[in-house]
Design an enzyme around this catalytic site. Sequence first.
Site, mmCIF file in Angstrom:
data_model
loop_
_atom_site.group_PDB
_atom_site.id
_atom_site.type_symbol
_atom_site.label_atom_id
_atom_site.label_comp_id
_atom_site.label_asym_id
_atom_site.label_seq_id
_atom_site.Cartn_x
_atom_site.Cartn_y
_atom_site.Cartn_z
ATOM 1 N N ASP A 278 0.843 -1.188 0.000
ATOM 2 C CA ASP A 278 0.000 0.000 0.000
ATOM 3 C C ASP A 278 0.886 1.247 0.000
ATOM 4 O O ASP A 278 1.837 1.348 0.793
ATOM 5 C CB ASP A 278 -0.912 0.008 1.231
ATOM 6 C CG ASP A 278 -1.894 1.160 1.196
ATOM 7 O OD1 ASP A 278 -2.940 1.027 0.557
ATOM 8 O OD2 ASP A 278 -1.581 2.202 1.821
ATOM 9 N N ILE A 279 0.582 2.191 -0.889
ATOM 10 C CA ILE A 279 1.347 3.448 -0.957
ATOM 11 C C ILE A 279 0.948 4.323 0.227
ATOM 12 O O ILE A 279 -0.239 4.589 0.446
ATOM 13 C CB ILE A 279 1.076 4.178 -2.285
ATOM 14 C CG1 ILE A 279 1.494 3.295 -3.471
ATOM 15 C CG2 ILE A 279 1.813 5.513 -2.333
ATOM 16 C CD1 ILE A 279 1.160 3.884 -4.831
ATOM 17 N N GLU A 322 -4.733 2.240 -4.344
ATOM 18 C CA GLU A 322 -3.280 2.327 -4.232
ATOM 19 C C GLU A 322 -2.685 1.059 -3.630
ATOM 20 O O GLU A 322 -1.562 1.046 -3.143
ATOM 21 C CB GLU A 322 -2.869 3.533 -3.372
ATOM 22 C CG GLU A 322 -3.241 3.465 -1.913
ATOM 23 C CD GLU A 322 -4.650 3.970 -1.598
ATOM 24 O OE1 GLU A 322 -4.909 4.224 -0.419
ATOM 25 O OE2 GLU A 322 -5.467 4.112 -2.529
#
Length: 413
Positions: A278-279, A322
């Site tokens: 996950d960003i 994301e």
Amino acid sequence: MGASARMRLQLQPPAIMAEVERLLAGRTRDIRLKGELRRLFQERSWPRTAKIIRAWMTWVIMLDALTLGLNAVLLPRAIALSMILPACILPPAALASAFVWTKPRAFWLQRLSITGGMFFILMSVALVGVGAGGEFYERHLNIMLFVATTAIIIFAVPLRWTLTVAAMALGLYLFFQLHNPRLETGSAVAATLFFASGIIATVVARRTMNILAQKTFLLELRDRSRVAELADANARLERLARTDPLTGIANRRWMMETLHRLWSDGMKGRDAAMLMCDIDDFKSLNDRLGHAEGDRCLVKVAGIIQSSVRRNRDHVARYGGEEFLVVLPGADEREAAHIAERIRQGVEAASLPNPASRVAPYVTLSIGVAAQAPDDAIASPEQLQHRADAALYLAKQAGRNRVVLHRPDPPGS
């Protein structure tokens, strides 16, 4: 027809297919194959034509031998002996023609084998009657025309070859009838004209059969091309349905299908690991820099993840906005953690701007790792994914930009 030949029929240049459409749009009787289309048609029809020609030549030799044997038994010795020498011309001529058609050869050689072979075969049949004389003279000339007619009917060869065979047969018939001591000149010409009408009708029928065969070939070519185009379009649609349009990697649907296939094909979760990536603070990046920069970030991160995993073995998909899910078949916990750390470092080293991040002024990645423990019950893909997601949650809680491995809860907790 072999697989390679079928592929050549399916995959044709646009110019060839345009010519196919033009010919099919016109009248059937005007169909003329030229250039590459004619070559393709000859390649397509050669095996069947060659088999028919070889079979016809073989039967002609057998019938010639059978006829000679019957003549030796039924006819007077002098007449039977007079037939032997001219009859011996036929077998080598037919064998030579059949040999040429055992495999594809030069066009001129095939033409020579048909026209030259048929000339000697017809000459042999005619000379048998001429040598015997009497009632056999005209009878064998009629047999000669019958032999020519059968060849014209069943030999699917170019029209020029067919016309040559027809002209030879009528020419030999007229020549020998003019020298027939039992027939007047007028009668010889009239008989030749009578048989000419029948042979001309046969040639016309053969031409019609050739044109219909060419039309069938064109229809097959068009149908195969359309099927190939449809299959290609379906494949593109299938790829689009399974590919994330932004990043170009697989989407969530494809990943779910892949997980189902892996677990159904016998892997059953043994030595498998999952990474949930996950960003960090991606929403803040979008708010500060705009969605265009956010899209660019997603594309870059997807490329880094894809280049960091094992080629042709691991599977990467964009799982959410994301989020990225990585499946590592055959990887244990240590190897999965190593790959996850390589991904995290790769994203960090790219220094993609994220001034709104609470971690660093550049884009970072949090990763949760879950692996099938050797001593545990085999986990389903949903269970393994849930564990990776839980580990990702812990990575976020611990400050982001890190890799966290899932640890099972201790007994009784």
